[in-house]
Design an enzyme around this catalytic site. Structure first.
Site, PDB file in Angstrom:
ATOM      1  N   ASP A  41      42.204 -41.269  12.635  1.00  0.00           N
ATOM      2  CA  ASP A  41      42.148 -42.000  11.370  1.00  0.00           C
ATOM      3  C   ASP A  41      40.803 -42.713  11.234  1.00  0.00           C
ATOM      4  OD1 ASP A  41      42.797 -43.251   9.012  1.00  0.00           O
ATOM      5  OD2 ASP A  41      44.568 -44.283   9.776  1.00  0.00           O
ATOM      6  N   ASP A  42      39.954 -42.245  10.329  1.00  0.00           N
ATOM      7  CA  ASP A  42      38.632 -42.851  10.073  1.00  0.00           C
ATOM      8  C   ASP A  42      37.616 -42.574  11.177  1.00  0.00           C
ATOM      9  OD1 ASP A  42      39.657 -43.975   7.772  1.00  0.00           O
ATOM     10  OD2 ASP A  42      39.368 -46.056   8.353  1.00  0.00           O
ATOM     11  N   CYS A  77      41.832 -41.790   3.240  1.00  0.00           N
ATOM     12  CA  CYS A  77      42.963 -41.334   4.058  1.00  0.00           C
ATOM     13  C   CYS A  77      43.960 -40.475   3.293  1.00  0.00           C
ATOM     14  CB  CYS A  77      43.690 -42.535   4.648  1.00  0.00           C
ATOM     15  SG  CYS A  77      42.646 -43.607   5.658  1.00  0.00           S
TER      16      CYS A  77
END
Length: 537
Positions: A41-42, A77
């Site tokens: 995530d990221d 996201c």
């Protein structure tokens, strides 16, 4: 598999059960490849995001292939994850930002898109057992969209995080039942919990059906809570001071120009701390990868398993004086790691082809033997590239699109900036706004490494970068580039913004098969592309 009916799948599973009694039959079943997708995530790739992952590099990259030009069609996201699941661009799956209003895990998404995601096809049409653990979509679990009782179609085992990434004090949907976790490291640290649940699945799953696992970690997303054993790691590490760090974004969209340059010492200290903590959280992801690979090896399944490792978007830390976030059109936000190992993939390879996360769904279905002509996906199967096929015809461009988040009211911390801005820092540098809405054609051909972007705002602002000469995208050449190229890119953007399925894979501007009719162009700036918005959902 083929695009089989549920009845045919049932017959196939009944046959599989009978084959338990036959060693030869069991061997035939075992030959169907398993697939694991690890999604962070990221996690950036441009600013050193893969550096902490020594084990992952050794166990996946060095044992397989690293895609050097892997991108996401939206640097945020929820739209990006929706693109992974559906194999579609945002204008086709209609998830435009991280809000319910932006279709993130909304009732409409559940009704229109979820039944046709690649995991749903894997389970219903190909007879795969499917396992999900971790962050799904940012608004998953929202009461207005069914709460954690909603289990999307296509998942045999479902362990999904309610809402956005956390490391402690979160709720999981365990096959539709809420399970609350606290802040005890040994039983609650989410990355480790995901690892343990994954190991349990590999221990207790059926051995007579192939499996698909999707493990979606919180790391390295904020709040960047490292495992206790890693909180002292990387003490001397700071964010990279590359040529676009802490400089004014001249000739760029107003949102970039509003960033204060030079940044304050407190802003720089904050982003350096964030950068260090992000790396610390990734050490637990590295441990997770190692545990999964070792378990697959112990089970005798590693050689028959494809393992994909990627992220939902990149990240920035101080580029163009924007402190920390994603959402922007630049390489640091749209480029991601993509590593793959598996049957038939030679070790220690790199590939420079232009690939995107809309390709993951088609690739995984192709591995399972599903007929991709029966899908509505915009992406392409990577399987020919994974196998090292010769003379593969591949894309030279793809679409990036984003709809800015913003509100009618002013940000209470920065009332002087007026309405429409959001994600503002204490020194009133804002990372997003309602008219930070743009679409780009990202081109990578033998002759051009180019990005062309249009903003949907009153200025109809345009940014163009020649990344061969300017890899850090400092100089916007929209006013100096050849007018014919500008017109062709404008028209190509219009075409991609209205594409669907096969029309998303037509030749790009610099491909031999490209056709351009200047009579289709209007005067001045040219054709305005169709815009996607919340109103079109």
């Amino acid at each position: 598999c083929s695009a089989m009916s549920p009845a045919a799948v049932a017959r196939g599973l009944a046959l599989a059960a009978l084959l338990v009694l036959s060693p030869a039959g069991a061997t035939r079943q075992a030959r169907r490849p398993n697939i694991v997708l690890i999604l962070t995530d990221d996690q950036d790739v441009c600013l050193g995001g893969m550096t902490p992952l020594k084990k992952t590099n050794a166990l996946i990259a060095q044992m397989g292939i690293t895609f050097l030009n892997a991108y996401v069609p939206s640097a945020l996201c929820c739209p990006s994850r929706a693109s992974i699941l559906t194999g579609k661009y945002p204008h086709n799956h209609h998830v435009v930002n991280n809000t319910l209003e932006g279709n993130c895990s909304s009732k409409l998404w559940q009704k229109i898109q979820e039944p046709y995601t690649f995991p749903a096809l894997l389970k219903t049409m190909c007879g795969y057992q499917t396992f999900f653990a971790g962050k799904y979509l940012n608004e998953y679990g929202a009461e207005d969209a069914g709460g954690v009782g909603h289990v999307p179609p296509g998942w045999s085992f479902w362990y999904a995080l309610e809402k956005n990434s956390k490391y402690y004090n979160y709720t999981l949907s365990v096959n539709g039942k809420a399970r609350r976790h606290g802040e005890n490291y040994s039983v609650d640290y989410l990355t480790d919990v995901l690892a343990n649940m994954s190991l349990d699945f590999l221990e207790y799953k059926s051995n007579f059906e192939p499996f698909f696992m999707m493990v979606s970690t919180p790391a390295p997303h904020s709040p960047w809570t490292a495992a206790p054993q890693y909180t002292k790691s990387f003490q001397n590490v700071s964010a990279p001071r590359n040529s676009n760090f802490n400089i004014h974004g001249k000739n760029k969209h107003w949102l970039i120009r509003q960033a204060k340059t030079p940044m304050t010492n407190s802003s720089i200290q904050f982003l350096d701390d964030a950068y260090r903590k992000r790396w610390q959280t990734l050490l637990s992801v590295d441990d997770l990868v190692e545990k999964l690979v070792k378990k697959l090896e112990l089970n005798g399944e590693l050689d028959n398993t494809y393992i994909f490792y990627t992220s939902d978007n990149g990240y920035h830390t101080g580029q163009f004086s924007l402190p920390i976030d994603k959402r922007q059109l630049y390489e640091f936000d749209i480029k991601v790691p993509l590593l793959v190992r598996g049957p038939g993939i030679k070790p220690n390879q790199t590939n420079k082809m232009l690939v995107a996360n809309i390709d993951l769904g088609p690739t995984i279905l192709d591995i399972a033997g599903y007929d991709l002509n029966k899908t509505q996906m915009d992406g392409m199967s990577l399987l020919p590239l994974l196998r090292g096929d010769k003379n593969v015809t591949w894309r030279s461009d793809f679409l990036v699109e984003y709809q800015g988040e913003g509100y009618n009211g002013s940000d209470p911390t920065c009332p002087g900036l007026g309405p429409g801005v959001t994600h503002c820092f204490p020194d009133c540098v804002c990372e997003d706004s309602y008219n930070n809405t743009y679409a780009c054609v990202r081109t990578l051909s033998t002759s051009w490494d180019l990005q062309y972007c249009e903003f949907d705002d009153r200025e109809v602002f345009v940014e163009v970068y020649n990344l061969t000469a300017d890899p850090h995208q400092i100089n916007n050449i929209a006013k100096t580039i050849d007018q014919e190229i500008l017109e062709k890119m404008n028209y190509r953007l219009m075409m991609l913004q209205s594409c669907s399925g096969a029309t998303c894979r037509t030749p790009g501007v610099f491909d031999p098969g490209y056709r351009f009719d200047p009579r289709l162009m209007f005067s001045n700036h040219g054709v305005r592309a169709r815009r996607f918005s919340a109103r079109s959902l």
